[in-house]
Design an enzyme around this catalytic site. Structure first.
Site, PDB file in Angstrom:
ATOM      1  N   TYR A   1      -2.077  -0.812  10.991  1.00 56.71           N
ATOM      2  CA  TYR A   1      -2.258  -1.145   9.570  1.00 56.71           C
ATOM      3  C   TYR A   1      -1.082  -0.642   8.727  1.00 56.71           C
ATOM      4  O   TYR A   1      -0.476  -1.399   7.957  1.00 56.71           O
ATOM      5  CB  TYR A   1      -3.571  -0.544   9.033  1.00 56.71           C
ATOM      6  CG  TYR A   1      -3.698  -0.726   7.538  1.00 56.71           C
ATOM      7  CD1 TYR A   1      -4.024  -1.973   7.008  1.00 56.71           C
ATOM      8  CD2 TYR A   1      -3.456   0.323   6.651  1.00 56.71           C
ATOM      9  CE1 TYR A   1      -4.119  -2.163   5.635  1.00 56.71           C
ATOM     10  CE2 TYR A   1      -3.549   0.147   5.282  1.00 56.71           C
ATOM     11  CZ  TYR A   1      -3.884  -1.099   4.773  1.00 56.71           C
ATOM     12  OH  TYR A   1      -3.964  -1.290   3.421  1.00 56.71           O
TER      13      TYR A   1
ATOM     14  N   SER B   1       0.851  -1.194   0.000  1.00 60.53           N
ATOM     15  CA  SER B   1       0.000   0.000   0.000  1.00 60.53           C
ATOM     16  C   SER B   1       0.883   1.239   0.000  1.00 60.53           C
ATOM     17  O   SER B   1       2.020   1.206   0.479  1.00 60.53           O
ATOM     18  CB  SER B   1      -0.872   0.021   1.259  1.00 60.53           C
ATOM     19  OG  SER B   1      -1.586   1.251   1.349  1.00 60.53           O
TER      20      SER B   1
HETATM   21  P1  NAP Z   1     -11.872  -5.559   0.836  1.00 62.34           P
HETATM   22  O1  NAP Z   1     -12.835  -5.329  -0.264  1.00 62.34           O
HETATM   23  O2  NAP Z   1     -12.340  -5.453   2.242  1.00 62.34           O
HETATM   24  O3  NAP Z   1     -11.177  -6.969   0.588  1.00 62.34           O
HETATM   25  C1  NAP Z   1     -10.404  -7.623   1.570  1.00 62.34           C
HETATM   26  C2  NAP Z   1     -10.292  -9.072   1.193  1.00 62.34           C
HETATM   27  O4  NAP Z   1      -9.443  -9.728   2.154  1.00 62.34           O
HETATM   28  C3  NAP Z   1     -11.635  -9.766   1.230  1.00 62.34           C
HETATM   29  O5  NAP Z   1     -11.713 -10.712   0.205  1.00 62.34           O
HETATM   30  C4  NAP Z   1     -11.588 -10.447   2.574  1.00 62.34           C
HETATM   31  O6  NAP Z   1     -12.368 -11.624   2.632  1.00 62.34           O
HETATM   32  C5  NAP Z   1     -10.134 -10.838   2.671  1.00 62.34           C
HETATM   33  N1  NAP Z   1      -9.796 -11.118   4.050  1.00 62.34           N
HETATM   34  C6  NAP Z   1      -9.749 -10.259   5.089  1.00 62.34           C
HETATM   35  N2  NAP Z   1      -9.451 -10.921   6.216  1.00 62.34           N
HETATM   36  C7  NAP Z   1      -9.325 -12.227   5.873  1.00 62.34           C
HETATM   37  C8  NAP Z   1      -9.029 -13.396   6.597  1.00 62.34           C
HETATM   38  N3  NAP Z   1      -8.796 -13.385   7.932  1.00 62.34           N
HETATM   39  N4  NAP Z   1      -8.987 -14.566   5.934  1.00 62.34           N
HETATM   40  C9  NAP Z   1      -9.234 -14.610   4.610  1.00 62.34           C
HETATM   41  N5  NAP Z   1      -9.513 -13.533   3.871  1.00 62.34           N
HETATM   42  C10 NAP Z   1      -9.552 -12.349   4.502  1.00 62.34           C
HETATM   43  O7  NAP Z   1     -10.666  -4.511   0.735  1.00 62.34           O
HETATM   44  P2  NAP Z   1      -9.579  -4.257  -0.401  1.00 62.34           P
HETATM   45  O8  NAP Z   1      -9.384  -2.812  -0.427  1.00 62.34           O
HETATM   46  O9  NAP Z   1      -9.907  -4.959  -1.649  1.00 62.34           O
HETATM   47  O10 NAP Z   1      -8.287  -4.903   0.273  1.00 62.34           O
HETATM   48  C11 NAP Z   1      -7.459  -5.827  -0.429  1.00 62.34           C
HETATM   49  C12 NAP Z   1      -6.005  -5.532  -0.098  1.00 62.34           C
HETATM   50  O11 NAP Z   1      -5.690  -4.236  -0.596  1.00 62.34           O
HETATM   51  C13 NAP Z   1      -5.702  -5.498   1.397  1.00 62.34           C
HETATM   52  O12 NAP Z   1      -4.481  -6.130   1.634  1.00 62.34           O
HETATM   53  C14 NAP Z   1      -5.605  -4.012   1.696  1.00 62.34           C
HETATM   54  O13 NAP Z   1      -4.768  -3.758   2.788  1.00 62.34           O
HETATM   55  C15 NAP Z   1      -5.002  -3.515   0.398  1.00 62.34           C
HETATM   56  N6  NAP Z   1      -5.141  -2.087   0.139  1.00 62.34           N
HETATM   57  C16 NAP Z   1      -6.368  -1.508   0.058  1.00 62.34           C
HETATM   58  C17 NAP Z   1      -6.471  -0.160  -0.186  1.00 62.34           C
HETATM   59  C18 NAP Z   1      -7.799   0.543  -0.292  1.00 62.34           C
HETATM   60  O14 NAP Z   1      -7.814   1.786  -0.280  1.00 62.34           O
HETATM   61  N7  NAP Z   1      -8.908  -0.160  -0.443  1.00 62.34           N
HETATM   62  C19 NAP Z   1      -5.317   0.618  -0.349  1.00 62.34           C
HETATM   63  C20 NAP Z   1      -4.077  -0.005  -0.258  1.00 62.34           C
HETATM   64  C21 NAP Z   1      -4.000  -1.355  -0.023  1.00 62.34           C
HETATM   65  P3  NAP Z   1     -13.722 -11.676   3.498  1.00 62.34           P
HETATM   66  O15 NAP Z   1     -14.606 -10.678   2.866  1.00 62.34           O
HETATM   67  O16 NAP Z   1     -14.131 -13.058   3.333  1.00 62.34           O
HETATM   68  O17 NAP Z   1     -13.330 -11.297   4.901  1.00 62.34           O
END
Ligand code: NAP
Length: 262
Positions: free
Chosen positions: A153, A140
């Site tokens: 985080y 990130s």
């Molecule tokens: P999201 O829509 O909330 O997706 C998160 C994913 O991770 C979901 O599929 C969730 O599955 C899974 N997950 C979370 N905890 C888990 C666990 N204990 N076991 C298995 N699966 C788990 O958010 P996102 O933004 O797409 O996040 C994806 C990645 O991008 C993350 O690593 C996040 O830190 C990174 N990121 C996001 C942003 C942003 O602004 N959105 C920016 C930088 C980096 P469930 O729904 O089944 O829990």
């Protein structure tokens, strides 16, 4: 008949960036193993509509060794080498550290760091033995900024960013590449789940998850070290290089302090 399509494993594939990464793999001819902590029925449908074959989808808690072991067993059960691993599952957590529930904070570390390490350790060894493979780690922009009101985080992403480049260097003559994807704020469930809705960053306009995933997929396929998604984020990443940690921590206060929403 021998499988001719490459196999990709995507964690956190139920929504957001992970789902879009899975769709990128699918539309580029990969078969997929999907994993998340909830039912993956809708994700499977989307991936199939994009031309991918879902070899298996697995509901498992990847913050635990048991969950990671289940996923690794599913991977071994497929009987095919993993051409690409997207270690993407992750969670955020807003509010001041001392006001957070400690178990919630530790869950961020267990999901983002410990679970990712366990999976990459197992799959990475197989890739190194095979002399080929691609690993994408969702880091990130937060990895570059001390995360006031999201301290654990941002620290977890700083860990992954450092780890990603170190592992890449260790594997440089092995045929295995490691790529870090650095999204900026992206339109997904992330901010709501992290209780950041009432913050400036949580309420502001965000990047499109498909664009972010495409950036990550293309960098992975080129074997690049990292990829920052979007011009605005590239500028922000450049700015972090010339600001002190203290200045960056102060800037993050303005983005993530509870009640800072416009
Ligand atoms: P999201 O829509 O909330 O997706 C998160 C994913 O991770 C979901 O599929 C969730 O599955 C899974 N997950 C979370 N905890 C888990 C666990 N204990 N076991 C298995 N699966 C788990 O958010 P996102 O933004 O797409 O996040 C994806 C990645 O991008 C993350 O690593 C996040 O830190 C990174 N990121 C996001 C942003 C942003 O602004 N959105 C920016 C930088 C980096 P469930 O729904 O089944 O829990």
């Amino acid at each position: 008949m021998a499988d001719t399509r490459d196999l990709a494993v995507v964690t956190g594939a139920s929504s957001g960036i992970g789902l879009e990464l899975a769709r990128q793999f699918a539309s580029n001819g990969f078969d997929l193993i999907l994993a998340a902590d909830r039912d993956l029925g809708e994700a499977e449908q989307a991936v199939r509509a994009d031309g991918g074959t879902v070899v298996q989808s697995l509901q498992a808690d990847l913050s635990t060794r048991k969950g990671v072991d289940e996923l690794y067993q599913a991977i071994k059960g497929a009987g095919r080498p993993v051409a690409a691993l997207a270690a993407n599952a992750g969670i955020g957590l807003g509010h001041a550290f001392l006001d957070q529930d400690l178990d919630d904070a530790i869950k961020v570390v267990d999901t983002n760091i410990v679970g990712s390490l366990a999976l990459i350790h197992a799959v990475g060894q197989d890739m190194r033995s095979a002399g080929t493979g691609r690993i994408l780690i969702t880091s990130s922009i937060a990895s570059m900024i001390p995360g006031t009101f999201q301290a654990v985080y941002n620290g977890s992403k700083a860990f992954l960013q450092s780890f990603s480049f170190a592992l890449r260097e260790e594997l440089k003559d092995s045929g295995v590449t490691v790529t870090a994807l650095l999204p900026g704020a992206t339109e997904t469930d992330f901010f709501h789940r992290a209780d950041l809705d009432d913050t400036k960053v949580g309420s502001s306009k965000k990047d499109d998850a498909e664009m972010v995933a495409k950036t990550g997929f293309e960098a992975l396929m080129k074997g690049e070290g990292d990829a920052v998604a979007g011009v605005k984020n590239k500028l922000q990443a450049a700015a972090t290089r010339v600001m002190s940690d203290s200045q960056l921590a102060g800037m993050h206060r303005g983005m993530a302090e509870p009640g800072s929403a416009n």
